[in-house]
Each structure stands twice: as structure tokens, then as C-alpha cells.
Motif scaffolding. Sequence first.
Motif, short mmCIF file in Angstrom:
data_model
loop_
_atom_site.label_atom_id
_atom_site.label_comp_id
_atom_site.label_asym_id
_atom_site.label_seq_id
_atom_site.Cartn_x
_atom_site.Cartn_y
_atom_site.Cartn_z
N ARG A 1 -30.56 -37.16 -3.25
CA ARG A 1 -30.79 -38.23 -2.27
C ARG A 1 -29.46 -38.80 -1.80
O ARG A 1 -29.29 -39.09 -0.61
CB ARG A 1 -31.66 -39.34 -2.89
CG ARG A 1 -33.11 -38.97 -3.09
CD ARG A 1 -33.96 -40.20 -3.39
NE ARG A 1 -33.57 -40.86 -4.63
CZ ARG A 1 -34.06 -40.56 -5.81
NH1 ARG A 1 -34.94 -39.58 -5.96
NH2 ARG A 1 -33.67 -41.24 -6.90
N PHE A 2 -28.53 -38.98 -2.73
CA PHE A 2 -27.22 -39.48 -2.36
C PHE A 2 -26.51 -38.51 -1.41
O PHE A 2 -25.96 -38.92 -0.38
CB PHE A 2 -26.35 -39.68 -3.61
CG PHE A 2 -24.90 -39.87 -3.30
CD1 PHE A 2 -24.43 -41.06 -2.76
CD2 PHE A 2 -23.99 -38.84 -3.51
CE1 PHE A 2 -23.08 -41.22 -2.43
CE2 PHE A 2 -22.65 -38.99 -3.20
CZ PHE A 2 -22.21 -40.19 -2.66
N LYS A 3 -26.54 -37.23 -1.73
CA LYS A 3 -25.88 -36.23 -0.89
C LYS A 3 -26.45 -36.22 0.53
O LYS A 3 -25.71 -36.05 1.51
CB LYS A 3 -26.02 -34.84 -1.52
CG LYS A 3 -25.18 -34.63 -2.76
CD LYS A 3 -25.35 -33.20 -3.28
CE LYS A 3 -24.46 -32.92 -4.47
NZ LYS A 3 -24.60 -31.52 -4.94
N GLU A 4 -27.74 -36.39 0.63
CA GLU A 4 -28.39 -36.38 1.94
C GLU A 4 -27.90 -37.53 2.81
O GLU A 4 -27.75 -37.39 4.03
CB GLU A 4 -29.91 -36.45 1.76
CG GLU A 4 -30.70 -36.35 3.05
CD GLU A 4 -30.56 -35.00 3.73
OE1 GLU A 4 -30.67 -34.96 4.97
OE2 GLU A 4 -30.34 -34.00 3.03
N ASN A 5 -27.62 -38.67 2.20
CA ASN A 5 -27.23 -39.87 2.95
C ASN A 5 -25.73 -40.05 3.11
O ASN A 5 -25.30 -40.86 3.93
CB ASN A 5 -27.83 -41.11 2.28
CG ASN A 5 -29.34 -41.14 2.33
OD1 ASN A 5 -29.94 -40.73 3.31
ND2 ASN A 5 -29.96 -41.61 1.25
N PHE A 6 -24.93 -39.33 2.31
CA PHE A 6 -23.49 -39.53 2.34
C PHE A 6 -22.73 -38.21 2.49
O PHE A 6 -21.75 -37.96 1.80
CB PHE A 6 -23.02 -40.24 1.06
CG PHE A 6 -23.36 -41.69 1.01
CD1 PHE A 6 -22.42 -42.65 1.35
CD2 PHE A 6 -24.62 -42.12 0.63
CE1 PHE A 6 -22.72 -44.00 1.32
CE2 PHE A 6 -24.94 -43.47 0.58
CZ PHE A 6 -23.99 -44.41 0.94
N ARG A 7 -23.20 -37.38 3.40
CA ARG A 7 -22.60 -36.07 3.58
C ARG A 7 -21.11 -36.14 3.90
O ARG A 7 -20.32 -35.29 3.49
CB ARG A 7 -23.33 -35.30 4.70
CG ARG A 7 -24.75 -34.89 4.34
CD ARG A 7 -25.41 -34.10 5.45
NE ARG A 7 -26.75 -33.68 5.10
CZ ARG A 7 -27.03 -32.59 4.41
NH1 ARG A 7 -26.04 -31.81 4.01
NH2 ARG A 7 -28.27 -32.28 4.13
N GLN B 1 -19.12 -48.50 -1.29
CA GLN B 1 -20.23 -48.05 -0.47
C GLN B 1 -21.05 -46.98 -1.20
O GLN B 1 -22.28 -46.99 -1.14
CB GLN B 1 -19.71 -47.50 0.86
CG GLN B 1 -19.10 -48.57 1.74
CD GLN B 1 -18.43 -48.00 2.98
OE1 GLN B 1 -17.88 -46.89 2.94
NE2 GLN B 1 -18.44 -48.75 4.07
N GLY C 1 -24.88 -47.43 -2.24
CA GLY C 1 -25.76 -46.48 -1.56
C GLY C 1 -26.43 -45.46 -2.47
O GLY C 1 -27.26 -44.68 -2.01
N SER C 2 -26.07 -45.46 -3.75
CA SER C 2 -26.61 -44.44 -4.66
C SER C 2 -27.55 -45.01 -5.72
O SER C 2 -27.92 -44.31 -6.66
CB SER C 2 -25.46 -43.70 -5.34
OG SER C 2 -24.65 -44.59 -6.10
N ASP D 1 -30.52 -48.64 -6.53
CA ASP D 1 -31.23 -49.80 -6.00
C ASP D 1 -30.61 -51.08 -6.57
O ASP D 1 -30.89 -51.45 -7.71
CB ASP D 1 -32.71 -49.73 -6.37
CG ASP D 1 -33.51 -50.92 -5.84
OD1 ASP D 1 -32.93 -51.75 -5.12
OD2 ASP D 1 -34.71 -51.00 -6.15
N ARG E 1 -31.90 -37.83 -7.84
CA ARG E 1 -31.08 -38.97 -7.42
C ARG E 1 -29.78 -38.49 -6.77
O ARG E 1 -29.37 -39.03 -5.73
CB ARG E 1 -30.77 -39.86 -8.63
CG ARG E 1 -29.90 -41.07 -8.30
CD ARG E 1 -29.73 -41.99 -9.50
NE ARG E 1 -28.72 -43.00 -9.25
CZ ARG E 1 -28.33 -43.93 -10.11
NH1 ARG E 1 -28.89 -43.97 -11.32
NH2 ARG E 1 -27.42 -44.82 -9.81
#
Length: 224
Positions: free
Chosen positions: A210-216, A116, A120-121, A123, A207
Motif C-alpha cells: 500500500r505504501f509503495k502504491e502511494n509513494f512511488r 511524509q 503516509g505509511s 494510521d 502494508r
Amino acid sequence: MKKVILLVALIFATSCQTNTKAQNEKAIAHQIPEKEVFSNEQLQDFETAYFASGCFWCVEAIFESVKGVKEVVSGYSGGKEANPTYEDVGYGRTTHAEAVEVYYDPQQISFLALVQVFFGSHDPTSLNRQGPDRGPQYRSIAFYKNENEKKVIEQYLELLESSNVYDRPIVTEVTKFDTFWKAEEYHQDFERKNPNNSYVRAVSIPRLNRFKENFREYLKEEAH
């Protein structure tokens, strides 16, 4: 509008393959964050997973931020040539892709969760390209070591496709893992050690954020 144009120009003026060893070694970090270090013997107690999704500086930093991940190594995989070098892989002179070796504790995070994180990190619909980096050496690959891992990857792929998460077809390769070649030492922990590098500032750090924001929920406490 001028600010947008300048930002785009900055990003496309930098790439993972344009930094020479000499340039990399001159990149100075004002403060390098502490990192837990494991011996090779200790690492043998953990499971491994392998992924490729663009410049390995970016990918390494992303997986390093994930709880349950103990170590991430930048390297090369997915090709046929033995002992590949950064210059050969970076300039498309091999069939390898820039990849990472992820050591993780399955009691703290599952292989599915790592899959995941992988999807998720980056494209997965971008063929032979991530951000400003172009070429098959930056292609998207989810490696599997056994049939169970292959099943996990394929089932998650089916879920993404059936849920219409992306507007374009996923082009990620699902590939049987063969050999991982560790990259040169100056590439290891590159983003952590070189926060002022132009590529790191323009591409890698955004990059990662962005990953941290979506996978806290997947982040280590210190990564928040």
C-alpha cells in the motif's frame, strides 16, 4: 463474504507479538534479496531519524524501500527502562514502543520527506494500535533530535490537520528523542528474511505494498 471473513480471521489470528524466537527462526525464505551492507563506521557518515508506527517489522521494511535510506534498525524507544527486551516490550511490560532507527543521506532525501513517509505509511489517528497489534507499545511517535526537526514535524502535522486529510484527530506523539535500544538480532530485516511468516504475509507485505502504491516517487529503483 466468506472470503472476507476468512481474511479478517487470518489477520487477527496473527500479530507482531505472538511470534516467539523459535517460531521466527523456523521461518524459511526461499530467496533472500541482496542488501547493501554498511559497517558501523560507514553509518556514522549518515544522518539518523527515529519513528514508531506499529510493528517494527513493517516499519523497517517500509523505510528500507525509500531512496536515500541506507540502513534501518529495529528497536525500542520512547520509554524509561534500560535494556528492554522483545518479550517485555511486546507484552506491554515497559513504557517503550517498537521503533526504528533510520540512517539516511540528506543529500538524497530530506527529513521532511521521511516525515511524509512516516505519516503516509500508517494510521496516525489510531490510538495505541496499528492493524492487529494493540497496546501502547504500538503507538505512533515522531521523534525529534533538535528544534529544527521538531518544527518540521509540527508544521507537517498542521498541514495534515488543516487539509482535513483524516476524518479523526491525529494522535501521533511528537517526542524528544532520548535513547534507542537495538532489538534482538533475529528481528533485523525480519520481513526480507521471512516472507513466508504468517504475520508478514497477512500484515507486513500488504502494508508495504500500500505504501509503495502511494509513494512511488520515493522508492528505490529495486523497490518498484
